[in-house]
Design a protein around this motif. Sequence first.
Motif, PDB file in Angstrom:
ATOM      1  N   PRO A  56      -2.921  19.152   0.616  1.00 36.69           N
ATOM      2  CA  PRO A  56      -1.673  18.385   0.508  1.00 36.69           C
ATOM      3  C   PRO A  56      -0.623  18.837   1.522  1.00 36.69           C
ATOM      4  O   PRO A  56      -0.553  20.011   1.894  1.00 36.69           O
ATOM      5  N   MET A  57       0.201  17.894   1.955  1.00 37.24           N
ATOM      6  CA  MET A  57       1.300  18.163   2.869  1.00 37.24           C
ATOM      7  C   MET A  57       2.473  18.750   2.075  1.00 37.24           C
ATOM      8  O   MET A  57       2.506  18.655   0.850  1.00 37.24           O
ATOM      9  N   ASP A  59       5.299  17.631   1.535  1.00 35.60           N
ATOM     10  CA  ASP A  59       6.002  16.632   0.720  1.00 35.60           C
ATOM     11  C   ASP A  59       5.138  16.110  -0.428  1.00 35.60           C
ATOM     12  O   ASP A  59       5.544  15.206  -1.151  1.00 35.60           O
ATOM     13  N   GLY A  60       3.917  16.654  -0.597  1.00 34.18           N
ATOM     14  CA  GLY A  60       3.053  16.265  -1.704  1.00 34.18           C
ATOM     15  C   GLY A  60       2.005  15.222  -1.377  1.00 34.18           C
ATOM     16  O   GLY A  60       1.080  15.011  -2.156  1.00 34.18           O
ATOM     17  N   ARG A  61       2.136  14.537  -0.234  1.00 36.10           N
ATOM     18  CA  ARG A  61       1.124  13.542   0.133  1.00 36.10           C
ATOM     19  C   ARG A  61      -0.204  14.238   0.411  1.00 36.10           C
ATOM     20  O   ARG A  61      -0.234  15.337   0.958  1.00 36.10           O
ATOM     21  N   THR A  62      -1.291  13.571   0.028  1.00 37.99           N
ATOM     22  CA  THR A  62      -2.628  14.105   0.252  1.00 37.99           C
ATOM     23  C   THR A  62      -3.330  13.269   1.313  1.00 37.99           C
ATOM     24  O   THR A  62      -3.404  12.047   1.177  1.00 37.99           O
ATOM     25  N   PRO A  63      -3.848  13.896   2.373  1.00 36.94           N
ATOM     26  CA  PRO A  63      -4.589  13.146   3.383  1.00 36.94           C
ATOM     27  C   PRO A  63      -5.789  12.429   2.760  1.00 36.94           C
ATOM     28  O   PRO A  63      -6.484  12.997   1.921  1.00 36.94           O
ATOM     29  N   GLN A  64      -5.993  11.181   3.159  1.00 36.34           N
ATOM     30  CA  GLN A  64      -7.055  10.347   2.606  1.00 36.34           C
ATOM     31  C   GLN A  64      -7.825   9.663   3.725  1.00 36.34           C
ATOM     32  O   GLN A  64      -7.246   9.323   4.758  1.00 36.34           O
TER      33      GLN A  64
END
Length: 122
Positions: A56-57, A59-64
């Motif tokens: 996860p980044m 900021d909480g986003r997860t690479p997909q």
Amino acid sequence: MATVRYLVNDVELAIEFYTRHLGFALRQQFGPAMAILKRDDLTFWLAGPMASAARPMPDGRTPQPGGWNRVVIEVQDLPALAARMREAGVPFRNEIVDGPGGRQILCEDPSGNVVELFEPRA
């Protein structure tokens, strides 16, 4: 030489797809986390869910995997290649499109990443 990284859901499935259908060669594999493939002067990194690239980044986003950005593979006889890949069950997002520079079609790897197959005009 260029290097491209794709996030994938399953490294083994991705290796099989890229080596079987698109002429890549496996250079190195790090278990289920990552593999390095090569085709001409392109180095291709396949990063699975256990790879550091999938963390996860801040900021909480997860690479997909997936999306519309893509690697372009130049091919000869695009209709024949697309037919063989369809017969093998490879999903396509569209039909062959003619453009000013040649013909193209978009297929998906097992994780939904787009690969553009491009046949330049003679």
